[in-house]
Design a protein around this motif. Structure first.
Motif, PDB file in Angstrom:
ATOM      1  N   ARG A  15       0.838  -1.197   0.000  1.00 19.17           N
ATOM      2  CA  ARG A  15       0.000   0.000   0.000  1.00 19.17           C
ATOM      3  C   ARG A  15       0.875   1.250   0.000  1.00 19.17           C
ATOM      4  NH1 ARG A  15      -4.702   1.801  -1.091  1.00 19.17           N
ATOM      5  NH2 ARG A  15      -5.419   3.321   0.371  1.00 19.17           N
ATOM      6  N   ASN A  16       0.515   2.243  -0.767  1.00 17.62           N
ATOM      7  CA  ASN A  16       1.201   3.530  -0.780  1.00 17.62           C
ATOM      8  C   ASN A  16       0.970   4.197   0.584  1.00 17.62           C
ATOM      9  OD1 ASN A  16       1.806   6.258  -1.030  1.00 17.62           O
ATOM     10  ND2 ASN A  16       0.995   6.408  -3.108  1.00 17.62           N
ATOM     11  N   PRO A  17       2.037   4.559   1.318  1.00 18.54           N
ATOM     12  CA  PRO A  17       1.877   5.092   2.673  1.00 18.54           C
ATOM     13  C   PRO A  17       1.078   6.389   2.769  1.00 18.54           C
ATOM     14  CG  PRO A  17       4.194   4.690   2.194  1.00 18.54           C
ATOM     15  CD  PRO A  17       3.431   4.423   0.941  1.00 18.54           C
ATOM     16  N   GLY A  18       1.101   7.216   1.750  1.00 21.33           N
ATOM     17  CA  GLY A  18       0.375   8.484   1.806  1.00 21.33           C
ATOM     18  C   GLY A  18      -1.032   8.419   1.244  1.00 21.33           C
ATOM     19  N   ALA A  19      -1.410   7.266   0.713  1.00 14.34           N
ATOM     20  CA  ALA A  19      -2.720   7.138   0.067  1.00 14.34           C
ATOM     21  C   ALA A  19      -3.841   7.111   1.106  1.00 14.34           C
ATOM     22  CB  ALA A  19      -2.761   5.866  -0.762  1.00 14.34           C
ATOM     23  N   VAL A  20      -4.987   7.591   0.692  1.00 16.81           N
ATOM     24  CA  VAL A  20      -6.185   7.556   1.532  1.00 16.81           C
ATOM     25  C   VAL A  20      -6.860   6.203   1.330  1.00 16.81           C
ATOM     26  CG1 VAL A  20      -8.468   8.579   1.863  1.00 16.81           C
ATOM     27  CG2 VAL A  20      -6.496  10.054   1.452  1.00 16.81           C
ATOM     28  N   TRP A  21      -7.317   5.610   2.432  1.00 17.77           N
ATOM     29  CA  TRP A  21      -7.995   4.310   2.361  1.00 17.77           C
ATOM     30  C   TRP A  21      -9.434   4.520   1.900  1.00 17.77           C
ATOM     31  CZ3 TRP A  21      -6.367  -0.678   4.133  1.00 17.77           C
ATOM     32  CH2 TRP A  21      -5.024  -0.722   4.465  1.00 17.77           C
ATOM     33  N   ARG A  22      -9.745   3.933   0.761  1.00 17.98           N
ATOM     34  CA  ARG A  22     -11.111   3.969   0.225  1.00 17.98           C
ATOM     35  C   ARG A  22     -11.450   2.577  -0.281  1.00 17.98           C
ATOM     36  NH1 ARG A  22      -9.525   9.280  -2.057  1.00 17.98           N
ATOM     37  NH2 ARG A  22     -10.523  10.798  -0.711  1.00 17.98           N
ATOM     38  N   GLU A  23     -12.755   2.304  -0.370  1.00 15.97           N
ATOM     39  CA  GLU A  23     -13.149   0.993  -0.858  1.00 15.97           C
ATOM     40  C   GLU A  23     -12.934   0.901  -2.361  1.00 15.97           C
ATOM     41  OE1 GLU A  23     -17.579   0.396  -1.272  1.00 15.97           O
ATOM     42  OE2 GLU A  23     -17.517   2.088   0.099  1.00 15.97           O
ATOM     43  N   GLY A  24     -12.835  -0.328  -2.857  1.00 15.03           N
ATOM     44  CA  GLY A  24     -12.690  -0.564  -4.283  1.00 15.03           C
ATOM     45  C   GLY A  24     -11.245  -0.678  -4.720  1.00 15.03           C
ATOM     46  N   ASN A  25     -11.068  -0.941  -6.006  1.00  9.87           N
ATOM     47  CA  ASN A  25      -9.730  -1.089  -6.568  1.00  9.87           C
ATOM     48  C   ASN A  25      -9.020   0.255  -6.617  1.00  9.87           C
ATOM     49  OD1 ASN A  25     -10.163  -3.805  -7.000  1.00  9.87           O
ATOM     50  ND2 ASN A  25     -10.946  -3.487  -9.067  1.00  9.87           N
ATOM     51  N   SER A  26      -7.696   0.198  -6.534  1.00  4.45           N
ATOM     52  CA  SER A  26      -6.910   1.420  -6.535  1.00  4.45           C
ATOM     53  C   SER A  26      -5.506   1.122  -7.041  1.00  4.45           C
ATOM     54  CB  SER A  26      -6.835   1.972  -5.101  1.00  4.45           C
ATOM     55  OG  SER A  26      -5.881   2.991  -5.013  1.00  4.45           O
ATOM     56  N   VAL A  27      -4.889   2.100  -7.677  1.00  6.88           N
ATOM     57  CA  VAL A  27      -3.493   1.950  -8.070  1.00  6.88           C
ATOM     58  C   VAL A  27      -2.582   2.031  -6.846  1.00  6.88           C
ATOM     59  CG1 VAL A  27      -3.846   2.815 -10.420  1.00  6.88           C
ATOM     60  CG2 VAL A  27      -3.251   4.414  -8.575  1.00  6.88           C
ATOM     61  N   ASP A  28      -3.135   2.421  -5.695  1.00 15.32           N
ATOM     62  CA  ASP A  28      -2.356   2.511  -4.462  1.00 15.32           C
ATOM     63  C   ASP A  28      -2.256   1.171  -3.742  1.00 15.32           C
ATOM     64  OD1 ASP A  28      -1.733   5.271  -4.562  1.00 15.32           O
ATOM     65  OD2 ASP A  28      -3.785   5.729  -3.966  1.00 15.32           O
ATOM     66  N   TRP A  29      -2.934   0.128  -4.227  1.00 11.12           N
ATOM     67  CA  TRP A  29      -2.875  -1.223  -3.674  1.00 11.12           C
ATOM     68  C   TRP A  29      -2.218  -2.135  -4.706  1.00 11.12           C
ATOM     69  CZ3 TRP A  29      -6.020  -3.276   0.528  1.00 11.12           C
ATOM     70  CH2 TRP A  29      -6.835  -2.352   1.141  1.00 11.12           C
ATOM     71  N   ILE A  30      -1.244  -2.899  -4.297  1.00  8.48           N
ATOM     72  CA  ILE A  30      -0.645  -3.896  -5.184  1.00  8.48           C
ATOM     73  C   ILE A  30      -0.639  -5.218  -4.436  1.00  8.48           C
ATOM     74  CG2 ILE A  30       1.412  -4.619  -6.452  1.00  8.48           C
ATOM     75  CD1 ILE A  30       2.203  -1.641  -6.558  1.00  8.48           C
ATOM     76  N   LYS A  31      -1.254  -6.240  -5.028  1.00  7.11           N
ATOM     77  CA  LYS A  31      -1.252  -7.568  -4.421  1.00  7.11           C
ATOM     78  C   LYS A  31      -0.076  -8.355  -4.979  1.00  7.11           C
ATOM     79  CE  LYS A  31      -6.216  -7.817  -3.846  1.00  7.11           C
ATOM     80  NZ  LYS A  31      -7.447  -8.508  -4.222  1.00  7.11           N
ATOM     81  N   ILE A  32       0.673  -8.951  -4.080  1.00  8.80           N
ATOM     82  CA  ILE A  32       1.786  -9.812  -4.472  1.00  8.80           C
ATOM     83  C   ILE A  32       1.452 -11.202  -3.958  1.00  8.80           C
ATOM     84  CG2 ILE A  32       4.239 -10.303  -4.194  1.00  8.80           C
ATOM     85  CD1 ILE A  32       4.634  -7.304  -3.619  1.00  8.80           C
ATOM     86  N   ASN A  33       1.248 -12.136  -4.883  1.00  5.06           N
ATOM     87  CA  ASN A  33       0.998 -13.500  -4.456  1.00  5.06           C
ATOM     88  C   ASN A  33       1.642 -14.463  -5.432  1.00  5.06           C
ATOM     89  OD1 ASN A  33      -0.743 -13.406  -6.601  1.00  5.06           O
ATOM     90  ND2 ASN A  33      -2.598 -13.642  -5.417  1.00  5.06           N
ATOM     91  N   LYS A  34       1.654 -15.704  -5.058  1.00  4.58           N
ATOM     92  CA  LYS A  34       2.286 -16.713  -5.881  1.00  4.58           C
ATOM     93  C   LYS A  34       1.248 -17.772  -6.225  1.00  4.58           C
ATOM     94  CE  LYS A  34       6.508 -19.253  -6.325  1.00  4.58           C
ATOM     95  NZ  LYS A  34       7.860 -19.380  -5.863  1.00  4.58           N
TER      96      LYS A  34
END
Length: 175
Positions: free
Chosen positions: A143-162
């Motif tokens: 998560r981008n540390p300065g981003a505001v938390w809002r519902e829904g998809n965002s460029v400020d969230w990146i999921k890393i999974n395998k």
């Protein structure tokens, strides 16, 4: 840390709580044992969480969740906050501060906050991701540390999974 469970919004108001699995059109539920327990401890707000079963590591845990939704052993991990004591538009930094405070009262095996890290650079982030994946967890959300938390998809969230984790596990392979 990303658990393998069901994303849920926990809405706490006037000493009661409901869970909603989708923000606008989801199912409202009040009958999870962990839900009312959370309402007795948490201030009014809207919390982002993950309902999960067992360790919340594998698809097997996820499928077990579906058949144990009303079991007393169902767990809820909180990882974000959309509203807290009437305040909205919390930044990631504000959310981390609140979650750290909540960790002091939410240290139950079935109700807790998800551990958060604040990596200082890409190498540190890579090391954290490798450690989480090597332990068999689904992944993590950056998560981008300065981003505001809002519902829904965002460029400020990146999921890393395998994704290979599921395939390998189903054939008995390990890393």
């Amino acid at each position: 840390l990303k658990l393998d469970g069901e994303l849920t919004y926990l809405i706490v108001k006037n000493g009661h709580a409901v869970t909603v699995n989708k923000p606008k059109y989801g199912r409202w539920r009040t009958d999870y044992p962990v839900t009312q327990f959370a309402a007795s401890l948490l201030p009014e707000g809207i919390y982002l969480g993950e309902l999960y079963w067992s360790l919340g590591k594998t698809k097997r845990d996820f499928y077990s969740l579906l058949s144990h939704k009303y079991d007393d052993r169902l767990k809820l991990a909180i990882f974000g906050i959309l509203s807290y004591k009437g305040k909205e538009d919390l930044t990631t930094e504000e959310t981390i501060e609140i979650l750290n405070d909540l960790q002091k009262i939410l240290h139950f095996p079935f109700l807790h906050t998800i551990k958060l890290w604040i990596p200082q650079n890409k190498n540190e982030l890579t090391k954290i991701a490798q450690e989480i994946l090597s332990q068999g967890w689904e992944g993590l959300v950056v998560r981008n540390p300065g981003a505001v938390w809002r519902e829904g998809n965002s460029v400020d969230w990146i999921k890393i999974n395998k994704k290979e984790r599921e395939l390998m596990g189903s054939y008995g392979w390990t890393f």
